[in-house]
Design a protein around this motif. Structure first.
Motif, short mmCIF file in Angstrom:
data_model
loop_
_atom_site.label_atom_id
_atom_site.label_comp_id
_atom_site.label_asym_id
_atom_site.label_seq_id
_atom_site.Cartn_x
_atom_site.Cartn_y
_atom_site.Cartn_z
N GLN A 162 -39.11 -0.28 -57.78
CA GLN A 162 -37.71 -0.38 -58.15
C GLN A 162 -37.22 -1.83 -58.10
O GLN A 162 -36.36 -2.23 -58.88
CB GLN A 162 -36.85 0.49 -57.22
CG GLN A 162 -35.35 0.43 -57.50
CD GLN A 162 -35.01 0.88 -58.91
OE1 GLN A 162 -35.56 1.88 -59.39
NE2 GLN A 162 -34.12 0.17 -59.57
N ARG A 163 -37.78 -2.60 -57.20
CA ARG A 163 -37.35 -3.99 -57.08
C ARG A 163 -37.59 -4.74 -58.40
O ARG A 163 -36.70 -5.47 -58.87
CB ARG A 163 -38.10 -4.68 -55.94
CG ARG A 163 -37.68 -6.13 -55.76
CD ARG A 163 -38.25 -6.74 -54.51
NE ARG A 163 -39.70 -6.87 -54.55
CZ ARG A 163 -40.41 -7.53 -53.65
NH1 ARG A 163 -39.80 -8.08 -52.61
NH2 ARG A 163 -41.72 -7.62 -53.76
N ILE A 164 -38.78 -4.56 -59.00
CA ILE A 164 -39.07 -5.22 -60.27
C ILE A 164 -38.11 -4.72 -61.35
O ILE A 164 -37.58 -5.50 -62.16
CB ILE A 164 -40.52 -4.99 -60.69
CG1 ILE A 164 -41.48 -5.55 -59.62
CG2 ILE A 164 -40.80 -5.66 -62.03
CD1 ILE A 164 -41.40 -7.04 -59.43
N ARG A 165 -37.88 -3.41 -61.37
CA ARG A 165 -36.93 -2.86 -62.36
C ARG A 165 -35.54 -3.47 -62.17
O ARG A 165 -34.86 -3.82 -63.15
CB ARG A 165 -36.84 -1.34 -62.21
CG ARG A 165 -38.10 -0.58 -62.61
CD ARG A 165 -37.78 0.91 -62.70
NE ARG A 165 -38.96 1.71 -63.00
CZ ARG A 165 -39.54 2.55 -62.15
NH1 ARG A 165 -39.04 2.71 -60.93
NH2 ARG A 165 -40.60 3.24 -62.51
N SER A 166 -35.11 -3.60 -60.93
CA SER A 166 -33.77 -4.13 -60.66
C SER A 166 -33.68 -5.59 -61.08
O SER A 166 -32.64 -6.03 -61.61
CB SER A 166 -33.44 -3.98 -59.18
OG SER A 166 -33.35 -2.61 -58.81
N TYR A 167 -34.74 -6.37 -60.85
CA TYR A 167 -34.74 -7.76 -61.29
C TYR A 167 -34.55 -7.85 -62.80
O TYR A 167 -33.79 -8.69 -63.30
CB TYR A 167 -36.07 -8.43 -60.91
CG TYR A 167 -36.25 -8.74 -59.45
CD1 TYR A 167 -35.24 -8.51 -58.51
CD2 TYR A 167 -37.46 -9.25 -58.97
CE1 TYR A 167 -35.43 -8.79 -57.17
CE2 TYR A 167 -37.65 -9.55 -57.64
CZ TYR A 167 -36.64 -9.31 -56.74
OH TYR A 167 -36.83 -9.59 -55.42
N ILE A 168 -35.24 -6.98 -63.52
CA ILE A 168 -35.15 -6.99 -64.99
C ILE A 168 -33.73 -6.64 -65.44
O ILE A 168 -33.16 -7.29 -66.33
CB ILE A 168 -36.18 -6.03 -65.59
CG1 ILE A 168 -37.61 -6.55 -65.32
CG2 ILE A 168 -35.96 -5.83 -67.08
CD1 ILE A 168 -38.70 -5.55 -65.64
N VAL A 169 -33.14 -5.60 -64.83
CA VAL A 169 -31.78 -5.21 -65.18
C VAL A 169 -30.81 -6.35 -64.88
O VAL A 169 -29.90 -6.64 -65.68
CB VAL A 169 -31.37 -3.93 -64.42
CG1 VAL A 169 -29.89 -3.63 -64.61
CG2 VAL A 169 -32.21 -2.74 -64.87
N PHE A 170 -30.98 -7.01 -63.75
CA PHE A 170 -30.09 -8.12 -63.39
C PHE A 170 -30.20 -9.25 -64.42
O PHE A 170 -29.17 -9.80 -64.86
CB PHE A 170 -30.42 -8.63 -62.00
CG PHE A 170 -29.56 -9.78 -61.56
CD1 PHE A 170 -28.30 -9.57 -61.04
CD2 PHE A 170 -30.02 -11.09 -61.68
CE1 PHE A 170 -27.50 -10.63 -60.65
CE2 PHE A 170 -29.23 -12.16 -61.29
CZ PHE A 170 -27.96 -11.92 -60.77
N LEU A 171 -31.43 -9.62 -64.80
CA LEU A 171 -31.60 -10.68 -65.78
C LEU A 171 -31.00 -10.31 -67.12
O LEU A 171 -30.40 -11.15 -67.81
CB LEU A 171 -33.09 -11.01 -65.93
CG LEU A 171 -33.75 -11.69 -64.72
CD1 LEU A 171 -35.24 -11.85 -64.93
CD2 LEU A 171 -33.10 -13.04 -64.43
N GLU A 172 -31.13 -9.04 -67.51
CA GLU A 172 -30.52 -8.58 -68.75
C GLU A 172 -29.00 -8.73 -68.68
O GLU A 172 -28.35 -9.14 -69.66
CB GLU A 172 -30.89 -7.11 -69.00
CG GLU A 172 -30.27 -6.50 -70.25
CD GLU A 172 -30.71 -7.19 -71.52
OE1 GLU A 172 -29.87 -7.33 -72.43
OE2 GLU A 172 -31.90 -7.60 -71.60
#
Length: 392
Positions: free
Chosen positions: A185-195
């Motif tokens: 989930q951490r990697i997914r959250s990083y991607i959402v934040f960058l988006e």
């Protein structure tokens, strides 16, 4: 005569019972013991207070030299964030959530009963309070070393989390924050934040906000603004170590805050997420992200292993992104836990990562800094305490 035969037969019948009865009673007693006692045996005894040993690296060049808890040589501090343009700043991003009793597995509930309270200094903490104390200490170190920086906490919208601190923003992101899925989930959250940053292009027209993604169990002990000044061409920065299977650590990822830097970093992390989900999903609780990072980097850079053997920064291009590789010894330094070779602390250490049970040491270090206001002396405390397994 018949009576003697009867007693003999009775004796022969009872003889096996005489020898097996103690064994049967032991087995019965074993099964009657609470499961907690059996689980407790599996957990090695750890120290519940700081234990100071010799400071490793004494006499070695470019290593912190300590006399007691006093630093005897100058810490090498790179140029600070003030050398960034006034239109630039650095923000920190970390994933953090809290768990109530409904999230705990049976084993975690058992452990909670064994270890319901931990005392650090004069403060007693429950398991949840410990997590919050670590988070607050993470924020404290940033606000000492980089007071201009903002902090974004990516969290589960359902988490009962409140943080009343200046320059700290909760950023809820939907997802699976179960303990066994948290690294994924951490990697997914990083991607959402960058988006989300890409969608705010208007904010980038007059200023640049660089981002450093870290675990919340790190201490930032120096201003990291110099990274973006001294290495002006990278889009994404990772930390590496000389480890054959896990050369890259995901506890520190820097992203240049330009549209190009954010976009290319997002694409890179999307590839890491794909590999994580397809090849290392069985390691989703731990290590899967590091294994996926290593796979992606090695699949594009066949020569990379040789560079990992030397603790020197270098750059390489991966699918159009300029990736800066920074040595863990400086930007992700971890106190060694237990035995093993250890060559001290570099004088230019920037980030200390308190992995695993070292989190007691993180809290104790902050307490010591509060008393001394000296980062170098605090680093001596960490250096002399780093080999002990603590009770976190």
């Amino acid at each position: 005569m018949a009576l003697c035969r009867a007693w003999r037969a009775l004796f022969i019948f009872l003889l096996p019972l005489i020898f097996t009865l103690p064994l049967l009673l032991s087995v019965f007693e074993l099964h009657q013991k609470p499961i907690q006692q059996e689980q407790k045996r599996n957990f090695p005894k750890k120290s519940d207070h700081l234990i100071l040993g010799p400071a490793a690296g004494q006499g070695l060049p470019k290593r912190l030299q300590c006399e007691g808890l006093k630093a005897m040589n100058l810490i090498i501090l790179p140029s600070s964030q003030k050398n960034l343009d006034t239109s630039e700043k650095v923000s920190f991003v970390s994933v953090f959530t809290v768990y109530n009793t409904s999230h705990r597995t049976e084993l975690e509930s058992i452990n909670e009963n064994f270890d319901s309270k931990v005392i650090v200094g004069s403060t007693s903490y429950t398991r949840t309070e410990r997590s919050m104390a670590i988070l607050k200490t993470f924020i404290n170190f940033i606000q000492v070393s980089m007071p201009r920086s903002c902090i974004f906490l990516l969290t589960d919208p359902a988490a009962e989390l409140t943080i009343d601190r200046n320059n700290v923003t909760l950023f809820p992101i939907l997802g699976d924050y179960a303990r066994g899925q948290l690294m994924l989930q951490r990697i997914r959250s990083y991607i959402v934040f960058l988006e989300s940053r890409l969608q705010q292009k208007h904010e980038m027209q007059n200023s640049i906000n660089h981002y450093i993604f870290t675990d919340s169990d790190v201490a930032i002990v120096n201003d990291l603004g110099h990274l973006f000044k001294n290495y002006p061409d990278f889009h994404l920065a990772l930390t590496f170590r000389n480890n054959k299977d896990q050369p890259l650590n995901s506890g520190f990822i820097a992203v240049r805050g330009t549209p190009d830097g954010i976009r290319k970093s997002k694409i890179f992390l999307e590839e890491v997420l794909e590999i994580y989900s397809s090849k290392y999903i069985n390691a989703s609780r731990m290590l899967g992200d590091q294994l996926a990072l290593a796979w992606v980097v090695r699949s594009h850079l066949s020569f990379i292993t040789e560079h990992f053997r030397k603790p020197e920064a270098f750059s390489a291009e991966i699918k159009g992104a300029s990736v800066l590789f920074l040595p863990c010894a400086i930007f992700n330094w971890t106190p060694p836990e237990g035995a093993g070779q250890f060559h001290g602390m570099p004088l230019n250490v920037q980030v200390v990562h308190f992995k695993g049970s070292r989190k007691r040491l993180m809290l104790e270090s902050w307490n010591y800094y509060n008393k001394t206001s000296s980062i170098p002396d605090m680093l001596c405390l960490i250096l002399r305490s780093g080999r002990t397994k603590y009770d976190f």
